[in-house]
Design a protein around this motif. Structure first.
Motif, PDB file in Angstrom:
ATOM      1  N   THR A 247     -55.088 -34.812  29.945  1.00  0.00           N
ATOM      2  CA  THR A 247     -55.584 -34.215  28.709  1.00  0.00           C
ATOM      3  C   THR A 247     -55.129 -32.764  28.600  1.00  0.00           C
ATOM      4  O   THR A 247     -54.557 -32.206  29.540  1.00  0.00           O
ATOM      5  N   THR A 248     -55.378 -32.171  27.443  1.00  0.00           N
ATOM      6  CA  THR A 248     -55.153 -30.741  27.220  1.00  0.00           C
ATOM      7  C   THR A 248     -56.411 -30.172  26.562  1.00  0.00           C
ATOM      8  O   THR A 248     -57.291 -30.920  26.126  1.00  0.00           O
ATOM      9  N   ASN A 299     -51.022 -34.225  36.428  1.00  0.00           N
ATOM     10  CA  ASN A 299     -50.171 -33.192  35.842  1.00  0.00           C
ATOM     11  C   ASN A 299     -49.061 -32.700  36.764  1.00  0.00           C
ATOM     12  O   ASN A 299     -48.264 -31.850  36.358  1.00  0.00           O
TER      13      ASN A 299
END
Length: 318
Positions: A247-248, A299
């Motif tokens: 996610t961001t 990530n």
């Protein structure tokens, strides 16, 4: 810089999940940089009239399940012998844990760098600290009176989430709707017949898409993971079966982090995991926030690096 001695007050090292445990990830990064890693448990603390001390194990760690650490040396040492101490025992924050946070402060004028501050941990209950930011939260009620809680549930036709104040890992969190015939019985159980307060919070429909764990280091976000609940559960916590998803941060979440930063810094809460649902802040986790290993894996990064960087900078000023 010269090697440091970093202590980790935590639950038994024998039982950690090496691919999930955030404390273990921090130990690995500290060791990679050449620092001495010492492990201690809450029950190993003592005070002998001059300063707090503890039985400590100097360990070598590796990501190999079942043989993930070797004890290189074991002895009783003062807490002041550490350059930094990570207070990473899992909740609940019970009386014994509070006593431990008081003991480690007794360092004859030379305390280590604490991550997090013992006083800050005592002040910031992970569920109640969010009440300092009511405009960031879903509508919330904290009470032990069953009639007050029933009124709150009736006022929220979309549903209510009930949480024990000292719960963790999703334990004890339930969803109720107005008219649910289990509600009275649930409230009796959760409040221990009116002896313990619970948190009631308006249900946020976006929770089906998951809640977000955001890691803050000295008030700044350094990584996040979305935790998506299974089809047959309402809880996204990974300990409760939630699935970690890349996610961001949204602009709203960045604003939430900025609002929290000064409050966290003034309390010495240097490593924090906040939880958000949609546009809302739901928890501020300060004892042993998790998610580091999952953020790293999703990530291709190392969230532990800025955390150990901070410990090094603060220890250099000690």
């Amino acid at each position: 810089m010269a090697p440091l001695t970093l202590g980790f007050l935590m639950d038994p090292l024998e039982h950690v999940r090496v691919d999930h445990d955030s404390t273990f990830a921090l130990m690995l990064e500290a060791q990679r940089r050449g620092h001495t890693v010492r492990y201690l448990e809450q029950s190993w603390l003592s005070y002998t009239g001059t300063c707090a001390e503890a039985r400590m194990r100097t360990v070598k760690v590796r990501r190999e399940p079942g043989r993930h650490f070797d004890v290189l040396e074991e002895s009783v040492r003062p807490i002041s012998s550490l350059d930094a101490l990570f207070l990473r025992k899992d909740p609940p924050v019970d009386v014994e844990f509070l006593h431990a946070t008081q003991l480690v402060e007794l360092c004859a004028g030379r305390p280590p760098v604490f991550i997090n501050s013992p006083q800050g941990i005592r002040d910031a209950n992970e569920k109640l600290f969010t009440l300092n930011f009511p405009d960031l939260m879903p509508e919330t009620c904290v009470a032990r009176d069953k009639s007050v809680l029933q009124d709150f549930i009736r006022q929220h036709p979309g549903g209510t989430i009930l949480k024990p104040i000292d719960g963790f890992g999703g334990k004890g969190i339930v969803f109720v709707s107005p008219g649910d015939r289990n509600t009275r019985s649930l409230l009796e159980i959760m409040t221990s017949h009116g002896r313990e307060s619970v948190i009631a919070q308006a249900y946020v429909p976006q929770s089906r898409q998951g809640d977000k764990r955001i890691i803050l280091v000295d008030g700044e976000p350094v990584g996040a993971v979305l935790r998506v609940p299974s089809e047959d559960d309402h809880r996204g916590n990974m300990a409760a079966g939630g699935t970690p998803v890349k996610t961001t941060l949204t602009e709203r979440e960045k604003q939430i982090c900025a609002r929290l930063k000064p409050k966290l810094q003034e309390r010495g809460l240097l490593l924090v995991g906040i939880d958000t649902l949609g546009d809302f802040l739901t928890e501020v986790n300060v004892t042993s926030p998790t998610g580091l290993a999952e953020i790293d894996a999703l990530n291709g990064c190392c969230v532990e690096m800025p955390i150990i960087d901070l410990a090094e900078r603060l220890a250099a000023k000690r």
